[in-house]
Design an enzyme around this catalytic site. Sequence first.
Site, PDB file in Angstrom:
ATOM      1  N   LYS A  64      83.106  16.273  52.640  1.00 60.70           N
ATOM      2  CA  LYS A  64      82.782  15.347  51.494  1.00 60.70           C
ATOM      3  C   LYS A  64      82.306  16.369  50.302  1.00 60.70           C
ATOM      4  O   LYS A  64      82.635  15.628  49.245  1.00 60.70           O
ATOM      5  CB  LYS A  64      81.600  14.288  51.878  1.00 60.70           C
ATOM      6  CG  LYS A  64      82.069  13.503  53.192  1.00 60.70           C
ATOM      7  CD  LYS A  64      80.850  12.502  53.769  1.00 60.70           C
ATOM      8  CE  LYS A  64      79.715  13.292  53.925  1.00 60.70           C
ATOM      9  NZ  LYS A  64      79.836  14.123  55.497  1.00 60.70           N
ATOM     10  N   ARG A  71      75.893   4.803  54.450  1.00 59.41           N
ATOM     11  CA  ARG A  71      75.848   5.667  55.834  1.00 59.41           C
ATOM     12  C   ARG A  71      75.340   4.715  56.980  1.00 59.41           C
ATOM     13  O   ARG A  71      75.545   4.806  57.949  1.00 59.41           O
ATOM     14  CB  ARG A  71      74.876   6.720  56.242  1.00 59.41           C
ATOM     15  CG  ARG A  71      75.389   7.777  56.036  1.00 59.41           C
ATOM     16  CD  ARG A  71      74.080   8.928  56.045  1.00 59.41           C
ATOM     17  NE  ARG A  71      74.390  10.064  56.756  1.00 59.41           N
ATOM     18  CZ  ARG A  71      74.984  11.234  55.855  1.00 59.41           C
ATOM     19  NH1 ARG A  71      74.872  11.313  54.610  1.00 59.41           N
ATOM     20  NH2 ARG A  71      75.013  12.398  56.651  1.00 59.41           N
ATOM     21  N   ARG A  82      79.210  27.289  57.433  1.00 58.17           N
ATOM     22  CA  ARG A  82      79.188  26.828  56.173  1.00 58.17           C
ATOM     23  C   ARG A  82      77.831  27.794  55.635  1.00 58.17           C
ATOM     24  O   ARG A  82      76.790  28.041  56.316  1.00 58.17           O
ATOM     25  CB  ARG A  82      78.688  25.496  56.155  1.00 58.17           C
ATOM     26  CG  ARG A  82      78.217  24.963  54.628  1.00 58.17           C
ATOM     27  CD  ARG A  82      78.007  23.778  54.505  1.00 58.17           C
ATOM     28  NE  ARG A  82      77.304  23.050  55.370  1.00 58.17           N
ATOM     29  CZ  ARG A  82      77.220  21.551  55.493  1.00 58.17           C
ATOM     30  NH1 ARG A  82      77.807  20.981  54.858  1.00 58.17           N
ATOM     31  NH2 ARG A  82      76.636  21.034  56.539  1.00 58.17           N
ATOM     32  N   ARG A  89      72.001  25.815  56.064  1.00 54.94           N
ATOM     33  CA  ARG A  89      71.033  24.566  56.372  1.00 54.94           C
ATOM     34  C   ARG A  89      70.600  24.893  57.753  1.00 54.94           C
ATOM     35  O   ARG A  89      71.153  25.061  58.568  1.00 54.94           O
ATOM     36  CB  ARG A  89      71.984  23.457  56.058  1.00 54.94           C
ATOM     37  CG  ARG A  89      72.060  23.055  54.576  1.00 54.94           C
ATOM     38  CD  ARG A  89      73.331  22.115  54.301  1.00 54.94           C
ATOM     39  NE  ARG A  89      72.989  20.860  55.263  1.00 54.94           N
ATOM     40  CZ  ARG A  89      73.912  19.691  55.018  1.00 54.94           C
ATOM     41  NH1 ARG A  89      74.889  19.599  54.107  1.00 54.94           N
ATOM     42  NH2 ARG A  89      73.917  18.786  55.809  1.00 54.94           N
ATOM     43  N   ARG A  98      74.069  14.478  64.862  1.00 50.58           N
ATOM     44  CA  ARG A  98      74.712  14.026  63.811  1.00 50.58           C
ATOM     45  C   ARG A  98      75.908  13.235  63.798  1.00 50.58           C
ATOM     46  O   ARG A  98      76.241  12.476  63.352  1.00 50.58           O
ATOM     47  CB  ARG A  98      74.820  15.044  62.608  1.00 50.58           C
ATOM     48  CG  ARG A  98      73.509  15.529  62.056  1.00 50.58           C
ATOM     49  CD  ARG A  98      73.678  17.065  61.453  1.00 50.58           C
ATOM     50  NE  ARG A  98      74.502  16.828  60.284  1.00 50.58           N
ATOM     51  CZ  ARG A  98      74.768  18.424  59.699  1.00 50.58           C
ATOM     52  NH1 ARG A  98      74.383  19.470  60.166  1.00 50.58           N
ATOM     53  NH2 ARG A  98      75.647  18.198  58.793  1.00 50.58           N
TER      54      ARG A  98
HETATM   55  P1  AP5 Z   1      81.266  20.324  53.459  1.00 51.49           P
HETATM   56  O1  AP5 Z   1      82.081  19.943  52.179  1.00 51.49           O
HETATM   57  O2  AP5 Z   1      79.894  20.846  52.918  1.00 51.49           O
HETATM   58  O3  AP5 Z   1      81.108  18.980  54.310  1.00 51.49           O
HETATM   59  P2  AP5 Z   1      80.261  17.798  54.214  1.00 51.49           P
HETATM   60  O4  AP5 Z   1      80.956  16.580  54.626  1.00 51.49           O
HETATM   61  O5  AP5 Z   1      79.665  17.605  52.884  1.00 51.49           O
HETATM   62  O6  AP5 Z   1      79.240  18.005  55.306  1.00 51.49           O
HETATM   63  P3  AP5 Z   1      77.591  17.842  55.428  1.00 51.49           P
HETATM   64  O7  AP5 Z   1      77.118  18.365  56.741  1.00 51.49           O
HETATM   65  O8  AP5 Z   1      77.016  17.883  53.912  1.00 51.49           O
HETATM   66  O9  AP5 Z   1      77.565  16.164  55.598  1.00 51.49           O
HETATM   67  P4  AP5 Z   1      76.424  15.332  56.232  1.00 51.49           P
HETATM   68  O10 AP5 Z   1      76.885  13.985  56.040  1.00 51.49           O
HETATM   69  O11 AP5 Z   1      76.235  15.603  57.685  1.00 51.49           O
HETATM   70  O12 AP5 Z   1      75.291  15.976  55.581  1.00 51.49           O
HETATM   71  P5  AP5 Z   1      74.268  15.261  54.187  1.00 51.49           P
HETATM   72  O13 AP5 Z   1      73.884  16.538  53.444  1.00 51.49           O
HETATM   73  O14 AP5 Z   1      75.141  14.531  53.535  1.00 51.49           O
HETATM   74  O15 AP5 Z   1      82.149  21.157  54.405  1.00 51.49           O
HETATM   75  C1  AP5 Z   1      81.615  21.702  55.436  1.00 51.49           C
HETATM   76  C2  AP5 Z   1      82.232  23.031  55.612  1.00 51.49           C
HETATM   77  O16 AP5 Z   1      83.534  23.174  55.873  1.00 51.49           O
HETATM   78  C3  AP5 Z   1      81.998  23.986  54.244  1.00 51.49           C
HETATM   79  O17 AP5 Z   1      81.657  25.444  54.640  1.00 51.49           O
HETATM   80  C4  AP5 Z   1      83.367  23.912  53.444  1.00 51.49           C
HETATM   81  O18 AP5 Z   1      83.554  25.162  52.756  1.00 51.49           O
HETATM   82  C5  AP5 Z   1      84.440  24.032  54.680  1.00 51.49           C
HETATM   83  N1  AP5 Z   1      85.572  23.175  54.393  1.00 51.49           N
HETATM   84  C6  AP5 Z   1      85.537  21.909  53.856  1.00 51.49           C
HETATM   85  N2  AP5 Z   1      86.820  21.251  53.506  1.00 51.49           N
HETATM   86  C7  AP5 Z   1      87.312  21.887  54.298  1.00 51.49           C
HETATM   87  C8  AP5 Z   1      88.809  22.096  54.681  1.00 51.49           C
HETATM   88  N3  AP5 Z   1      89.567  21.049  54.382  1.00 51.49           N
HETATM   89  N4  AP5 Z   1      89.393  23.188  55.649  1.00 51.49           N
HETATM   90  C9  AP5 Z   1      88.398  24.321  56.085  1.00 51.49           C
HETATM   91  N5  AP5 Z   1      87.208  24.074  55.816  1.00 51.49           N
HETATM   92  C10 AP5 Z   1      86.743  23.158  54.870  1.00 51.49           C
HETATM   93  O19 AP5 Z   1      73.129  14.699  54.795  1.00 51.49           O
HETATM   94  C11 AP5 Z   1      72.282  15.429  55.519  1.00 51.49           C
HETATM   95  C12 AP5 Z   1      71.264  14.520  56.248  1.00 51.49           C
HETATM   96  O20 AP5 Z   1      70.490  13.964  55.269  1.00 51.49           O
HETATM   97  C13 AP5 Z   1      71.862  13.577  57.168  1.00 51.49           C
HETATM   98  O21 AP5 Z   1      71.875  14.191  58.436  1.00 51.49           O
HETATM   99  C14 AP5 Z   1      70.509  12.485  56.989  1.00 51.49           C
HETATM  100  O22 AP5 Z   1      69.360  13.006  57.956  1.00 51.49           O
HETATM  101  C15 AP5 Z   1      70.241  12.452  55.708  1.00 51.49           C
HETATM  102  N6  AP5 Z   1      70.931  11.487  54.828  1.00 51.49           N
HETATM  103  C16 AP5 Z   1      71.639  11.850  54.084  1.00 51.49           C
HETATM  104  N7  AP5 Z   1      72.120  10.799  53.285  1.00 51.49           N
HETATM  105  C17 AP5 Z   1      71.478   9.724  54.058  1.00 51.49           C
HETATM  106  C18 AP5 Z   1      71.576   8.118  54.003  1.00 51.49           C
HETATM  107  N8  AP5 Z   1      72.523   7.652  53.020  1.00 51.49           N
HETATM  108  N9  AP5 Z   1      71.006   7.626  54.656  1.00 51.49           N
HETATM  109  C19 AP5 Z   1      69.988   7.932  55.709  1.00 51.49           C
HETATM  110  N10 AP5 Z   1      69.789   9.703  55.798  1.00 51.49           N
HETATM  111  C20 AP5 Z   1      70.688  10.302  55.249  1.00 51.49           C
HETATM  112 MG    MG Z   2      77.683  17.641  52.137  1.00 51.32          MG
END
Ligand code: AP5
Ligand code: MG
Length: 220
Positions: free
Chosen positions: A18, A93, A132, A166, A177
């Site tokens: 994402k 979410r 990552r 992270r 997760r």
């Molecule tokens: P990346 O693009 O970083 O993936 P992502 O989907 O952004 O993954 P996140 O871990 O950030 O998602 P998340 O939803 O768990 O975390 P968030 O920060 O939102 O890609 C991952 C890796 O793969 C990278 O190294 C990239 O280079 C590689 N890659 C990407 N695409 C690729 C491809 N096509 N092929 C190969 N490699 C690829 O949330 C974190 C925490 O915050 C949550 O767990 C929760 O505790 C809290 N939180 C956030 N939002 C909310 C909410 N709305 N409500 C409640 N809690 C929340």
């Molecule tokens: Mg992310």
Amino acid sequence: MVSDGTFIVLMGPPGGGKGTQARMLKARLGLSHLSTGEMLREAGRSGTKLGLEAKKLIDDGKLVSDEISIALISERLDEPCVSNGFILDGFPRTVSQAESLENMLADKGVVLNVVIQIQVPDEIIVERIIGRFSCSKCGACYHDKFLTTKVSGVCDVCGSTEFSRRVDDNENTVKARLKIYRDKTTPVLPFYEKKGLLLCVDGTRSIDEIMRKVEKILGV
Ligand code: AP5
Ligand code: MG
């Protein structure tokens, strides 16, 4: 705010790509990238009571409350630059967050263009997340295997040589997760499907292939 921009929700599992796609879309289309994960990590770094409480939940792979995440997004939606359009990354979410978003956008006269679900099976997710890393200075995101820096140990974007990983990017937390994603977030998909907004892309393809698919969906 008037609804003449492009308003996108990106959904998908942790590590599904994402953030990677949202940053590319932001650069390509000049949209605001609204990541609740980034906002919460920033709050954690700032050391406020709310930030430190959120950090503990994030590090354990749990969701923060709907109340907090909705308040964070609501504040950002009020910023003038968001009227050009946004990419929501990691919000909504839960169904409750999706319902609140619908009300907030209706109040502002904004209509979502599309909800794109990046589909990636669990077995690929762990490798994506464990590999990552990000530039500590500018936040550019890389992967040990799939997206390396051009010069080893030097950020392509800002030249910094400092990188970080992270705390929640470890195998145990990823499993927690993924479970939460299945239990709390996948019920949001039918919410948008019923509205005819949901489109899916194959997240196992390369980063560039996915971008091209997303551009095709958006007609850009
Ligand atoms: P990346 O693009 O970083 O993936 P992502 O989907 O952004 O993954 P996140 O871990 O950030 O998602 P998340 O939803 O768990 O975390 P968030 O920060 O939102 O890609 C991952 C890796 O793969 C990278 O190294 C990239 O280079 C590689 N890659 C990407 N695409 C690729 C491809 N096509 N092929 C190969 N490699 C690829 O949330 C974190 C925490 O915050 C949550 O767990 C929760 O505790 C809290 N939180 C956030 N939002 C909310 C909410 N709305 N409500 C409640 N809690 C929340
Ligand atoms: Mg992310």
